[in-house]
Design an enzyme around this catalytic site. Structure first.
Site: not given
Ligand code: ADP
Length: 493
Positions: A109-112, A114, A282, A333-334, A337
């Site tokens: 989910g870091t944008g690979k 993309l 997102e 408890h909370e 913390h």
């Molecule tokens: P990965 O391939 O690293 O698992 P993705 O590229 O598939 O991640 O990202 C999934 C979604 O998360 C994208 O479609 C976008 O909506 C959002 N997203 C993740 N990283 C970014 C970023 N750096 N900028 C904007 N949106 C992002």
């Protein structure tokens, strides 16, 4: 195709004839069925990789580097590598080996994906993607055949769309490119990986269609060293979780098409979402918009965003209904913390909740003022103290403990282990691999005992605040970090 149909018709006719003659055709039908299944698995499914030009346009990407928030280092590194690929003439003149593969490594989910799409657009290439698991099959040779057809499809699609290059993106490449000889059924796996290596070795600067393979992985340690050899995945680009500036940029990108109320502060939201990936950010923007719609509001306000952050982090609210007595215990408890967390690490509490989400009956969300990369022993002990404070608060108010602290103990002992491994415990500098189990256990226990007793002393001075916060929590279900700080200022004044 025609021959196949004639053969199938003739075979069916012969079987019917034999059946009419009273011959038992069941064994033959059974064997033919088996052959059919094997044929379908081996070759039939390959048709999903076959080239369909009707939808070839979807192989053109619209994502550009400007649509990716944060990740400046990764973007720059990637752009630099691609720039080099674009200077085709010069590369040929100087006899430089073409760039064949780029490996993007980082958490999900870091944008690979993309970044790979933006790379395709930057180089005006067609984009084809596959996941490592799509190549994994039981039957020897099928995965290798899929790799071949992917490369073939890339070349043909680029030709069809009159492009001179193609980007092949392989997600979860560790599934296909894991070290050879280690897998169950490794013969098939090894053949698939060998085929990928062969295809990459076959890429040359004289090719009419240039191919760039971009792989993505979260487990670079699992990859076969042959993949990382020069001439294969030449460049390694790290794609990390975004820092505060990156999170702000990503949030800005995802709220640009959404109507925001004036109380929404994107910078505060970025601070509040420490450790979130781009995909989670997102999701926060999207969930906030959904919550605004549910409320019948035409603008998304800061409360919608706050609830969206909780939901993305902890999951949907559940209908679990603890008894009144249990709820009181959860609130205490909370509050424990939150109180210790805030007093030991000022500004760190983002919210305190007694709503059930996922496995938790209540939770405190903590964040950090600034992104941190190094932690001192004091800081780590404060985190242990905040983790143990929940159960200690129960003890102070009810005189006994409940099972609600088991997750906290695990968290606290993980941090204590980090202290020991970093050479900050009574054991001094140690080798994490060679330390005997009983020594590790006693070092961890000693840290936990010390922190437990100091936290008990500390919290017993704040019984009044503890009660006040837990009563408010029972009433409101959620207290924000700001509200908590106001209570502490007024109570401690
Ligand atoms: P990965 O391939 O690293 O698992 P993705 O590229 O598939 O991640 O990202 C999934 C979604 O998360 C994208 O479609 C976008 O909506 C959002 N997203 C993740 N990283 C970014 C970023 N750096 N900028 C904007 N949106 C992002």
């Amino acid at each position: 195709m025609k021959n196949k149909e004639i053969f199938a018709g003739a075979a069916a006719g012969a079987l019917i004839f034999l059946a009419l003659q009273g011959v038992n055709i069941l064994p033959v039908v059974f064997i033919l069925g088996l052959i059919g299944i094997v044929y379908y698995v081996n070759f039939g499914r390959r048709s999903c990789n076959s080239i369909s030009f009707a939808s070839a346009e979807r192989n053109i990407c619209s994502v550009s580097f400007d649509d990716i928030g944060g990740q400046e280092v990764a973007k720059n590194e990637l752009r630099e590598a691609l720039e080099f690929m674009k200077n085709d003439e010069q590369i040929r003149l100087l006899g430089i080996r073409p760039l064949k593969g780029i490996l993007l490594s980082g958490p999900p989910g870091t944008g690979k994906t993309l970044l790979a799409k933006a790379a395709a657009r930057f180089t005006d290439s067609v984009f084809l993607s596959a996941s490592g698991s799509e190549f994994v099959e039981m039957y020897v040779g099928v995965g290798a055949q899929r790799v071949r057809s992917l490369f073939e499809q890339a070349r043909k699609t680029a030709e069809y769309l009159k492009k001179s290059s193609a980007v092949i993106f392989i997600d979860e490449i560790e599934v296909l490119g894991g070290a050879r000889g280690q897998n169950n059924g490794h013969q098939e796996h090894d053949q698939t990986l060998n085929e990928l290596l062969v295809q990459m070795d076959g890429i040359s600067s004289d090719d009419r269609i240039k191919i760039l393979v971009i792989g993505a992985t979260n487990r670079i340690d699992m990859l076969d060293p042959a993949l990382l050899r020069p001439g294969r995945f030449d460049r390694l680009v790290k794609v990390d979780l975004p820092d505060k500036k990156g999170r702000m940029h990503i949030l800005e990108l995802h709220v640009r098409n959404k109507p925001l109320a004036s109380d929404v502060n994107v910078e505060a939201l970025a601070k509040d979402t420490f450790g979130f990936s781009g995909a989670q950010l997102e999701s926060v923007a999207n969930e906030a918009a959904i919550l605004a719609m549910r409320d019948g509001s035409d603008k998304i306000d800061s409360n919608h965003f706050r609830s969206a952050v909780e939901k993305v982090m902890m999951g949907e609210k559940l209908d679990r209904l603890p008894s009144k007595e249990e709820k009181r215990r959860i609130a205490v408890h909370e509050s424990g913390h939150a109180l210790v967390g805030e007093l030991r690490l000022p500004g760190s509490v983002a919210s305190v909740n007694v709503a059930s989400r996922s496995n938790a009956l209540g939770y405190v969300r903590q964040t950090q003022e600034n992104d941190m990369y190094l932690y001192t022993c004091d800081y780590l002990k404060s985190r242990i103290s905040a983790a143990l404070a929940g159960i200690i608060a129960e003890e102070l108010i009810f005189g006994n403990r409940s099972t609600g602290g088991s997750g906290d103990f695990k968290h606290a002992s993980d941090i204590a282990k980090q202290i020991v491994y970093s050479g900050m415990s009574e054991l001094g500098i140690i080798s994490s691999e060679d330390i005997p189990g009983d020594q590790l256990h006693s070092a961890i226990t000693s840290i936990l005992r010390d922190v437990e007793s100091s936290t008990r002393d500390f919290l017993s001075n704040y019984r009044r605040e503890l009660k006040r916060i837990s009563e408010l929590l029972l009433d409101k279900e959620t207290i924000s970090g700001e509200e908590l700080r106001l209570i502490l200022i007024s109570e401690c004044a």
